[in-house]
Scaffold this motif. Structure first.
Motif, PDB file in Angstrom:
ATOM      1  N   ASP B  15      39.445  42.919  32.778  1.00  0.00           N
ATOM      2  CA  ASP B  15      39.347  43.763  31.352  1.00  0.00           C
ATOM      3  C   ASP B  15      40.882  44.110  31.063  1.00  0.00           C
ATOM      4  N   PHE B  16      41.226  43.782  29.948  1.00  0.00           N
ATOM      5  CA  PHE B  16      42.499  44.215  29.514  1.00  0.00           C
ATOM      6  C   PHE B  16      42.254  45.604  28.483  1.00  0.00           C
ATOM      7  N   GLU B  17      43.165  46.568  28.889  1.00  0.00           N
ATOM      8  CA  GLU B  17      43.047  47.590  28.067  1.00  0.00           C
ATOM      9  C   GLU B  17      43.867  47.336  26.827  1.00  0.00           C
ATOM     10  N   LEU B  18      43.116  47.761  25.826  1.00  0.00           N
ATOM     11  CA  LEU B  18      43.707  47.592  24.379  1.00  0.00           C
ATOM     12  C   LEU B  18      44.033  49.058  23.772  1.00  0.00           C
ATOM     13  N   GLY B  19      45.242  49.323  23.311  1.00  0.00           N
ATOM     14  CA  GLY B  19      45.474  50.567  22.720  1.00  0.00           C
ATOM     15  C   GLY B  19      45.549  51.825  23.701  1.00  0.00           C
ATOM     16  N   ARG B  24      38.354  48.398  25.765  1.00  0.00           N
ATOM     17  CA  ARG B  24      38.840  47.428  26.996  1.00  0.00           C
ATOM     18  C   ARG B  24      38.362  46.165  26.391  1.00  0.00           C
ATOM     19  N   LEU B  25      38.876  45.175  26.594  1.00  0.00           N
ATOM     20  CA  LEU B  25      38.404  43.739  26.330  1.00  0.00           C
ATOM     21  C   LEU B  25      38.004  43.118  27.458  1.00  0.00           C
ATOM     22  N   ARG B  26      36.868  42.443  27.805  1.00  0.00           N
ATOM     23  CA  ARG B  26      36.591  41.748  28.988  1.00  0.00           C
ATOM     24  C   ARG B  26      36.829  40.287  28.565  1.00  0.00           C
ATOM     25  N   ALA B  27      37.861  39.893  29.278  1.00  0.00           N
ATOM     26  CA  ALA B  27      38.438  38.514  29.176  1.00  0.00           C
ATOM     27  C   ALA B  27      37.685  37.470  29.964  1.00  0.00           C
ATOM     28  N   VAL B  28      37.476  38.005  31.224  1.00  0.00           N
ATOM     29  CA  VAL B  28      36.766  37.178  32.096  1.00  0.00           C
ATOM     30  C   VAL B  28      35.352  38.130  32.631  1.00  0.00           C
ATOM     31  N   GLY B  45      35.980  25.632  26.942  1.00  0.00           N
ATOM     32  CA  GLY B  45      35.600  26.787  26.272  1.00  0.00           C
ATOM     33  C   GLY B  45      36.373  26.942  24.952  1.00  0.00           C
ATOM     34  N   PRO B  46      35.616  27.412  24.182  1.00  0.00           N
ATOM     35  CA  PRO B  46      36.351  27.630  22.738  1.00  0.00           C
ATOM     36  C   PRO B  46      37.625  28.726  23.157  1.00  0.00           C
ATOM     37  N   ASN B  47      38.451  28.704  21.901  1.00  0.00           N
ATOM     38  CA  ASN B  47      39.542  29.712  21.797  1.00  0.00           C
ATOM     39  C   ASN B  47      39.006  31.004  22.310  1.00  0.00           C
ATOM     40  N   GLY B  48      40.037  31.770  23.174  1.00  0.00           N
ATOM     41  CA  GLY B  48      39.565  33.082  23.496  1.00  0.00           C
ATOM     42  C   GLY B  48      38.414  33.378  24.474  1.00  0.00           C
ATOM     43  N   SER B  49      38.081  32.215  25.204  1.00  0.00           N
ATOM     44  CA  SER B  49      36.988  32.413  26.114  1.00  0.00           C
ATOM     45  C   SER B  49      37.513  32.715  27.570  1.00  0.00           C
ATOM     46  N   GLY B  50      38.668  32.867  27.717  1.00  0.00           N
ATOM     47  CA  GLY B  50      39.244  33.419  29.095  1.00  0.00           C
ATOM     48  C   GLY B  50      39.611  32.418  29.951  1.00  0.00           C
ATOM     49  N   LYS B  51      39.858  31.189  29.391  1.00  0.00           N
ATOM     50  CA  LYS B  51      40.061  30.125  30.352  1.00  0.00           C
ATOM     51  C   LYS B  51      41.722  30.420  30.874  1.00  0.00           C
ATOM     52  N   SER B  52      42.639  30.653  30.026  1.00  0.00           N
ATOM     53  CA  SER B  52      43.941  30.891  30.494  1.00  0.00           C
ATOM     54  C   SER B  52      44.023  32.110  31.369  1.00  0.00           C
ATOM     55  N   THR B  53      43.304  32.994  30.962  1.00  0.00           N
ATOM     56  CA  THR B  53      43.198  34.359  31.754  1.00  0.00           C
ATOM     57  C   THR B  53      42.801  34.135  33.289  1.00  0.00           C
ATOM     58  N   THR B  54      41.694  33.220  33.332  1.00  0.00           N
ATOM     59  CA  THR B  54      41.217  33.075  34.675  1.00  0.00           C
ATOM     60  C   THR B  54      42.283  32.101  35.632  1.00  0.00           C
ATOM     61  N   PRO B  89      52.074  26.064  32.216  1.00  0.00           N
ATOM     62  CA  PRO B  89      51.510  27.260  31.505  1.00  0.00           C
ATOM     63  C   PRO B  89      51.166  26.798  29.913  1.00  0.00           C
ATOM     64  N   GLU B  90      50.172  27.198  29.173  1.00  0.00           N
ATOM     65  CA  GLU B  90      50.004  26.541  27.778  1.00  0.00           C
ATOM     66  C   GLU B  90      51.241  26.984  26.989  1.00  0.00           C
ATOM     67  N   SER B  91      51.551  25.922  26.110  1.00  0.00           N
ATOM     68  CA  SER B  91      52.997  25.957  25.313  1.00  0.00           C
ATOM     69  C   SER B  91      53.948  26.374  26.204  1.00  0.00           C
ATOM     70  N   ASP B 166      47.308  23.931  31.873  1.00  0.00           N
ATOM     71  CA  ASP B 166      46.655  24.736  30.763  1.00  0.00           C
ATOM     72  C   ASP B 166      47.142  24.008  29.486  1.00  0.00           C
ATOM     73  N   GLU B 167      46.201  23.304  28.855  1.00  0.00           N
ATOM     74  CA  GLU B 167      46.210  22.702  27.968  1.00  0.00           C
ATOM     75  C   GLU B 167      47.461  21.652  27.695  1.00  0.00           C
ATOM     76  N   PRO B 168      47.217  20.743  28.902  1.00  0.00           N
ATOM     77  CA  PRO B 168      48.445  19.732  29.098  1.00  0.00           C
ATOM     78  C   PRO B 168      48.907  18.713  27.735  1.00  0.00           C
ATOM     79  N   SER B 198      41.091  22.927  28.797  1.00  0.00           N
ATOM     80  CA  SER B 198      40.930  22.270  27.322  1.00  0.00           C
ATOM     81  C   SER B 198      39.826  22.867  26.687  1.00  0.00           C
ATOM     82  N   HIS B 199      40.006  22.655  25.282  1.00  0.00           N
ATOM     83  CA  HIS B 199      38.875  23.096  24.742  1.00  0.00           C
ATOM     84  C   HIS B 199      37.889  22.124  23.971  1.00  0.00           C
ATOM     85  N   LEU B 200      38.326  20.998  24.481  1.00  0.00           N
ATOM     86  CA  LEU B 200      37.634  19.391  23.925  1.00  0.00           C
ATOM     87  C   LEU B 200      37.056  18.836  25.082  1.00  0.00           C
TER      88      LEU B 200
HETATM   89  N1  LIG Z   1      47.773  40.212  27.615  1.00  0.00           N
HETATM   90  C1  LIG Z   1      46.552  40.479  27.105  1.00  0.00           C
HETATM   91  N2  LIG Z   1      46.294  41.683  26.324  1.00  0.00           N
HETATM   92  C2  LIG Z   1      45.037  41.955  25.882  1.00  0.00           C
HETATM   93  N3  LIG Z   1      44.246  40.858  25.584  1.00  0.00           N
HETATM   94  C3  LIG Z   1      44.357  39.904  25.955  1.00  0.00           C
HETATM   95  C4  LIG Z   1      45.563  39.261  26.671  1.00  0.00           C
HETATM   96  N4  LIG Z   1      45.549  38.060  27.288  1.00  0.00           N
HETATM   97  C5  LIG Z   1      44.432  37.756  26.789  1.00  0.00           C
HETATM   98  N5  LIG Z   1      43.380  38.386  26.245  1.00  0.00           N
HETATM   99  C6  LIG Z   1      42.251  38.375  25.437  1.00  0.00           C
HETATM  100  O1  LIG Z   1      41.556  37.896  26.440  1.00  0.00           O
HETATM  101  C7  LIG Z   1      40.691  36.941  25.950  1.00  0.00           C
HETATM  102  C8  LIG Z   1      40.883  35.664  26.657  1.00  0.00           C
HETATM  103  O2  LIG Z   1      42.068  35.170  26.297  1.00  0.00           O
HETATM  104  P1  LIG Z   1      42.567  33.707  27.044  1.00  0.00           P
HETATM  105  O3  LIG Z   1      44.052  33.642  26.547  1.00  0.00           O
HETATM  106  O4  LIG Z   1      42.155  33.562  28.200  1.00  0.00           O
HETATM  107  O5  LIG Z   1      41.640  32.772  26.046  1.00  0.00           O
HETATM  108  P2  LIG Z   1      41.658  30.935  26.433  1.00  0.00           P
HETATM  109  O6  LIG Z   1      40.333  30.704  26.677  1.00  0.00           O
HETATM  110  O7  LIG Z   1      42.618  30.508  27.046  1.00  0.00           O
HETATM  111  O8  LIG Z   1      41.700  30.804  24.963  1.00  0.00           O
HETATM  112  P3  LIG Z   1      42.795  29.408  24.088  1.00  0.00           P
HETATM  113  O9  LIG Z   1      41.715  28.334  24.197  1.00  0.00           O
HETATM  114  O10 LIG Z   1      42.849  30.075  22.570  1.00  0.00           O
HETATM  115  O11 LIG Z   1      43.828  29.236  24.863  1.00  0.00           O
HETATM  116  C9  LIG Z   1      41.079  36.912  24.431  1.00  0.00           C
HETATM  117  O12 LIG Z   1      40.183  37.452  23.608  1.00  0.00           O
HETATM  118  C10 LIG Z   1      42.255  37.384  24.295  1.00  0.00           C
HETATM  119  O13 LIG Z   1      42.778  38.052  23.006  1.00  0.00           O
END
Ligand SMILES: Nc1ncnc2c1ncn2[C@@H]1O[C@H](COP(=O)(O)OP(=O)(O)OP(=O)(O)O)[C@@H](O)[C@H]1O
Ligand SMILES: [Mg+2]
Lengths: 278, 289
Positions: B15-19, B24-28, B45-54, B89-91, B166-168, B198-200
Motif C-alpha cells: 500500500d502506498f500512503e497518499l497525502g 492508501r493506494l494498493r499497488a500490489v 500488465g497494463p500501465n499502473g498494474s504494479g509490475k515495477s512495484t513488485t 530499472p525502467e528508464s 524493467d521494460e528493457p 513489459s506491457h506487451l
Molecule cells: N512511490 C509511490 N507512491 C505512490 N504511489 C505509487 C508509487 N509508486 C507507484 N505508485 C502507484 O502504484 C501503482 C503501480 O505502479 P507501478 O509503477 O508498479 O506500475 P507499473 O505496472 O510498473 O506501470 P508501468 O507499466 O506504467 O510502468 C500505480 O497506480 C502508481 O501510481
C-alpha cells in the motif's frame, strides 16, 4: 558471510562518487569566492595600518567568513548531493546492489566531508598565510613591538580551524538526518538553516533561563540543549583570541562532543533512511 | 540446486500512503508467484498494474506492507539476496558524469570485485554490451539504446543468477530491440534466470518461458505465452495467393481432416521484421557488429 558485513570499501566508493559529483557541480570554485572576499577585506584593512589589532581583525574576519561560508556549504552541499541521486534515481541502481543503507549514508557523509575538509584546509591555510605575511611586514616596520618573537599563536589558529571543521561535521550529519526523511532538497535546506540558527543561539536561551527561568522553563531549555548541540562550543576563536593558548584537553572535549552528536544523528538518519522508499 | 525456485512471492501486498488523510493506494494485492530457476519469466500488465512495484519489493527497494518474498531462498530484506540479483530499472538513470568504464567499475566495486579481476571484468562487460568504443565517454552523452546496454553491463557485472529487467526495450527501435532480445537469450543460455517486465505480450512471447499477467496489483493469469495468447492450438501458414475456388478446395481438404480454416487475409509482414531484413544504409553500421 563475513564479506557482507559493513564494508568500509563500499563506503569509500560511494564517498568517492559523491565527491566527484560535487566537483562536477562546481561547488569548489564557488568556495574560492569566499577566499577571494577574505583576501580583499584584508587588503582594505592594510591601508589603515592598525598594527597588532589589524592582525586580530584579519583573524576574526577570516574565521567569520570561514564559519559563514562553511555552514552554508555544509547545508547546501549535503542537501544537494543527497537529493541529486534520489531525484536522478541513480540511487536505485546503487541500492539494488548488495549495499547497506547505512553504508550508503556513511558514504554520502564522508564524500560531503571531503568537500568540507578541502574548504576548511584552504581557508585555514589562507588565514595563516595572510597573518604570517602581515605579521612579518609589521615586524619589519616596528621591530620594538616584536622583541620577544611573534605575537600570534599559529598552533591555536590551527586548533580553531579544527574545531570549526568538527562543527561543520555535526552540521552535515544533522542535514543528512533531515534529508533522510525529507521529500525535497529545498525543505532540507530550510529546516537545516533553522536548526543551525537554534544551535548557534540556544546558549543565549540557556543563560537567560539559568538566571531567571521557572523550573519548567529550565527543563525545556535543558531538553533543547540536549537535542541540539551548542555550536558555540566549536567556536574557539572567541574563547582565545589570536594570542591565547588552546589546551589539548579542551580540544579533546570538543572532539568528543562532536563525535557524540555525529554518532547520534548518523544512527537516527540510518534508522529513517532504512524505511525510505527509493 | 536448480530445484530451488529463483523467486518465491507469497501473498505480497503493498500500500502506498497518499497525502495526509491516510488514503492508501494498493499497488500490489495479495500477489503470489513462483519463478523457477533458469527460466525467462515475463511480468506483464497494463500501465499502473504494479509490475515495477513488485520488482522493487523483490529487490527491497520498497518494503512490503504484508507478505514476503524470497530470492533463492533468502528473504529479500537481507542484503545477501541482492548478491545474486541484477536490476535494470525502467528508464534507467545513471551517474551522468562518470564514463561508461567508471560506472561499470563503480558497480563492480560495490559488489566486492577489486583490482585486476575488476578491471578485466569491466572490460569484458563493456565489450559484451558492445560499448567498448564508447567506454571512456561520459554516460550523460549516451543515446537511449546505449544507456539501456550500459545499464545491462552494470547490472551484470557481478555475475548474478537472477536478472530483473524493467521494460528493457522501452523507447528502442526494432534493431535495438533485437539486440536486447539477443542479449536476453544469451543470459538464459548462460543459465541465468531472467524476469522481464513489459506491457506487451507480443514483445516477450518469443523469449519467455512463462508469463504472468497482473492487473490492479492482482495476478490475473499465469502460463506459457502460447497458452495465454491462445496460440497453442493454432497455426499460421503463409502461402502464395489463392483464388476463391482454391480457397474453397483448401477448406474442404481441411474439413475432411477434422480441421477448419479460421482466417484468411492479406499477408502483413511485421514492420519490425522488414526493417531488420533491409536495414537502411548507415543504420546497419550503427548496430551490426
Ligand atoms: N512511490 C509511490 N507512491 C505512490 N504511489 C505509487 C508509487 N509508486 C507507484 N505508485 C502507484 O502504484 C501503482 C503501480 O505502479 P507501478 O509503477 O508498479 O506500475 P507499473 O505496472 O510498473 O506501470 P508501468 O507499466 O506504467 O510502468 C500505480 O497506480 C502508481 O501510481
Ligand atoms: Mg513500471
Amino acid at each position: 558471510m563475513n564479506a557482507w558485513q559493513f564494508s568500509p570499501r563500499r563506503v569509500g566508493l560511494i564517498a568517492r562518487v559523491t565527491f566527484l559529483e560535487a566537483r562536477r557541480q562546481r561547488l569548489l570554485p564557488l568556495l574560492m569566492l569566499g577566499a577571494a572576499g577574505l583576501e580583499l577585506g584584508a587588503q582594505m584593512l592594510e591601508e589603515f595600518n592598525f598594527g597588532l589589532s589589524e592582525l586580530k581583525f584579519i583573524a576574526d574576519l577570516g574565521q567569520g567568513v570561514a564559519a559563514f561560508f562553511g555552514s552554508i556549504l555544509a547545508i547546501v552541499a549535503s542537501a544537494q548531493l543527497f537529493f541529486r541521486e534520489i531525484d536522478e534515481r541513480s540511487a536505485l541502481t546503487l541500492l539494488a546492489k548488495p549495499v547497506r543503507r547505512s553504508e550508503y549514508l556513511a558514504g554520502k557523509f564522508f564524500g560531503i566531508m571531503a568537500v568540507i575538509s578541502l574548504f576548511c584546509v584552504l581557508m585555514t591555510a589562507l588565514i595563516i598565510v595572510m597573518l604570517w605575511s602581515r605579521e612579518t611586514a609589521l615586524m619589519h616596520g616596528r621591530p620594538e613591538l616584536w622583541e620577544r618573537g611573534r605575537h600570534l599563536n599559529y598552533a591555536a589558529i590551527l586548533a580553531v580551524g579544527f574545531a570549526h571543521w568538527l562543527g561543520l561535521a555535526v552540521l552535515v550529519a544533522f542535514t543528512l538526518l533531515i534529508a533522510s526523511f525529507a521529500q525535497s532538497s529545498l525543505f532540507t535546506v530550510g529546516v537545516s538553516l533553522g536548526v543551525l540558527v537554534i544551535c548557534q543561539l540556544q546558549f543565549l536561551a540557556q543563560e537567560a533561563y539559568a538566571k531567571a527561568g521557572t523550573l519548567g522553563g529550565r527543563w525545556v531549555a535543558g531538553f533543547i540543549a540536549l537535542l541540539f548541540p551548542n555550536f558555540q562550543v566549536f567556536n574557539l576563536g572567541d574563547v582565545t583570541g589570536v594570542e591565547g593558548e588552546i589546551g589539548v584537553m579542551l580540544l579533546a572535549r570538543v572532539t568528543g562532543y562532536a563525535l557524540f552528536y555525529v554518532g547520534v544523528a548518523g544512527m537516527l538518519a540510518v534508522f529513517c533512511f532504512k524505511r525510505r522508499e527509493i | 540446486m536448480s530445484a530451488e525456485p529463483a523467486v518465491v512471492i507469497q501473498e505480497l501486498t503493498k500500500d502506498f500512503e497518499l497525502g495526509l488523510r491516510g488514503t492508501r493506494l494498493r499497488a500490489v494485492d495479495h500477489l503470489s508467484l513462483r519463478i523457477a530457476a533458469g527460466q525467462i519469466f515475463g511480468l506483464l500488465g497494463p500501465n499502473g498494474s504494479g509490475k515495477s512495484t513488485t520488482v522493487k519489493l523483490v529487490l527491497d527497494l520498497l518494503s512490503a506492507t504484508s507478505g514476503e518474498c524470497r530470492v533463492f531462498g533468502v528473504p529479500s530484506g537481507c542484503m545477501e539476496s541482492r548478491r545474486s540479483t541484477a536490476y535494470l530499472p525502467e528508464s534507467p538513470c545513471f551517474h551522468r558524469y562518470l564514463t561508461g568504464r567508471e560506472l561499470v567499475g563503480l558497480h563492480g566495486g560495490l559488489c566486492g570485485l577489486r583490482g585486476a579481476p575488476l578491471k578485466a571484468r569491466v572490460d569484458e562487460m563493456l565489450s559484451w554490451a558492445g560499448l567498448a568504443e564508447a567506454a571512456s565517454r561520459r554516460v550523460g552523452t549516451y543515446s537511449k539504446g546505449m544507456l539501456q546496454r550500459i545499464g545491462l553491463a552494470q547490472a551484470l557485472v557481478h555475475d548474478p543468477r537472477l536478472v530483473i529487467l524493467d521494460e528493457p526495450t522501452a523507447g528502442m527501435d526494432p534493431a535495438g530491440v533485437a539486440d536486447i532480445t539477443a542479449l536476453i537469450l544469451r543470459l538464459k543460455a548462460e543459465g541465468r534466470t531472467v524476469i522481464i517486465v513489459s506491457h506487451l505480450l507480443e514483445q516477450v512471447e518469443e523469449v519467455c518461458d512463462r508469463v504472468a499477467i497482473l492487473d490492479h496489483g492482482r495476478l490475473v493469469r499465469e502460463g506459457t505465452p502460447a497458452e495465454l495468447a491462445g496460440s497453442a492450438s493454432r497455426q499460421a501458414l503463409v502461402v502464395d495467393p489463392l483464388n476463391p475456388e482454391q480457397l474453397t478446395e483448401l477448406s474442404a481438404w481441411l474439413e475432411a481432416r477434422g480441421r477448419s480454416l479460421l482466417s484468411v487475409g492479406p499477408f502483413r509482414s511485421g514492420m519490425d521484421r522488414s526493417f531488420l531484413l533491409t536495414p537502411p544504409a548507415g543504420h546497419a553500421a550503427k548496430y551490426k557488429p
